[in-house]
Motif scaffolding. Structure first.
Motif: not given
Length: 386
Positions: A45-59
């Protein structure tokens, strides 16, 4: 009542508590709850990957490429939602996508959260909305920006969900244990979580216990609509547990276990970072109740501090009763922690530090309450939630 009598009764109470925990708390100490047996579906099945990010440039350089490189036979798209970052998170994500290729990536920003929303859930709302507009995704993978996935992670999550008929499949990411403070606190964090939410109870349809690990949650899209995710939990500070409760309450089947291909890359080099991670939500876990706080403090003291204290008192003062009861309670506590230490590749001797770690968690919980009443509760990355 003499001091010896009082300590003897305390040691006996601790021993009784440990016997109950080991025999009646869903086998919380076991670490063999892994992804259930699965068969590959005829159609992926099709999947949508949702990544909330706030000030994550280091990782992000250590996590996002692993998502883009997923070996998934079906259609999958990644939505990174830049939640007001000030460190160039969104731009970095776009550059990483151009450099590494793989799954298509969409970077979007939801703007500042509306009143009553936490920032993470506001970002998740935007990601789910985009997925519904642009895809016919059957599943949503909600994963944090500091989580690295093995190449077959998405494939195995979807296979487990399809094979077991689950509406929600969540894995507790393996957290980093490199620094001394990480080795002391992180295995205990997962151990305490599983004590509160025994995985076997979570996975049993007939029980009310519900929980998920927010770093990795695969959710059926129709279950999200049925439970009005994330709108119905928009105010939740402990959003992963709230999400699982909403899905299970509405008749959904959920599964939670320990990960083998999902790892957190976020470093916690100092005690201060780990302290903030725990204290920001500890009092919310207790429903902001002074009564529950008092009960938790007493419970932690009796269950984790009393065994070594009464054992040492009995040994030094030559009193057999607290020595035996406290020693047996301490032995049971230590034995219950060993499977988690093995899971994290740590020495069995680390189990002797569990009482000290429990004291730290006790202090973090009290500090969480103090910060709440000072108006600074649930503070995270520049935002404070009521």
């Amino acid at each position: 009542m003499t001091t010896t009598d009082w300590l003897t009764w305390t040691a006996c109470a601790s021993l009784a508590a440990w016997l109950w925990l080991l025999l009646g708390q869903g086998g919380f100490w076991r670490t063999d709850v892994r992804l259930p047996r699965r068969t590959e579906p005829a159609d992926w099945p099709p999947v949508a990957v949702v990544v909330p990010a706030r000030d994550e440039a280091a990782v992000l350089p250590d996590s996002l490429p692993s998502l883009l490189a997923q070996d998934y036979p079906g259609e999958a798209r990644v939505y990174l939602i830049d939640d007001g970052s000030t460190d160039g998170t969104g731009g970095l994500a776009a550059r990483l996508s151009a450099r590494h290729g793989g799954l298509p990536l969409t970077v979007s920003s939801p703007g500042e959260p509306e009143p009553g929303w936490t920032g993470k859930l506001w970002a998740v709302r935007r990601g789910i909305a985009l997925a519904r507009e642009q895809t016919d995704a059957e599943y949503l993978l909600l994963t944090d920006a500091d989580i690295a996935h093995g190449p077959h992670s998405l494939r195995e999550l979807v296979g487990a969900a399809r094979s077991g008929g689950y509406d929600l499949v969540s894995q507790m990411a393996r957290l980093r244990v490199v620094t001394g403070w990480e080795r002391l606190i992180v295995p205990a964090f997962v151990y305490f979580f599983s004590q509160l939410y025994p995985f076997r109870w979570v996975n049993r349809p007939g029980r009310r216990t519900a929980a998920a690990a927010g770093g990795c949650v695969l959710l059926r899209a129709d279950a999200a609509e049925r439970s009005r995710i994330p709108e119905s939990i928009r105010h939740a500070v402990i959003d992963d547990v709230s999400l699982a409760r909403a899905v299970k309450r509405d008749g959904g089947r959920i599964w939670l276990g320990l990960a083998e291909q999902v790892d957190s890359v976020r470093p916690y080099p100092r005690l201060a970072e780990l302290w903030r991670m725990v204290s920001r939500s500890a009092y919310a876990q207790l429903l902001h109740s002074p009564l529950l706080l008092a009960g938790t403090v007493v419970g932690l003291a009796v269950i984790y501090v009393a065994p070594p204290a009464t054992f040492l008192y009995g040994a030094l003062a030559g009193h057999a009763a607290p020595l035996l009861a406290g020693g047996l309670a301490w032995a049971l506590m230590t034995a219950s922690f060993l499977p988690m230490l093995r899971y994290y590749g740590r020495s069995p001797w680390d189990a002797l530090a569990l009482p000290f770690t429990a004291v730290l968690y006790l202090l973090m919980t009290v500090d969480s309450a103090v910060q709440h009443y000072r108006g600074r509760g649930a503070a995270w990355k520049g935002r404070t939630y009521a």
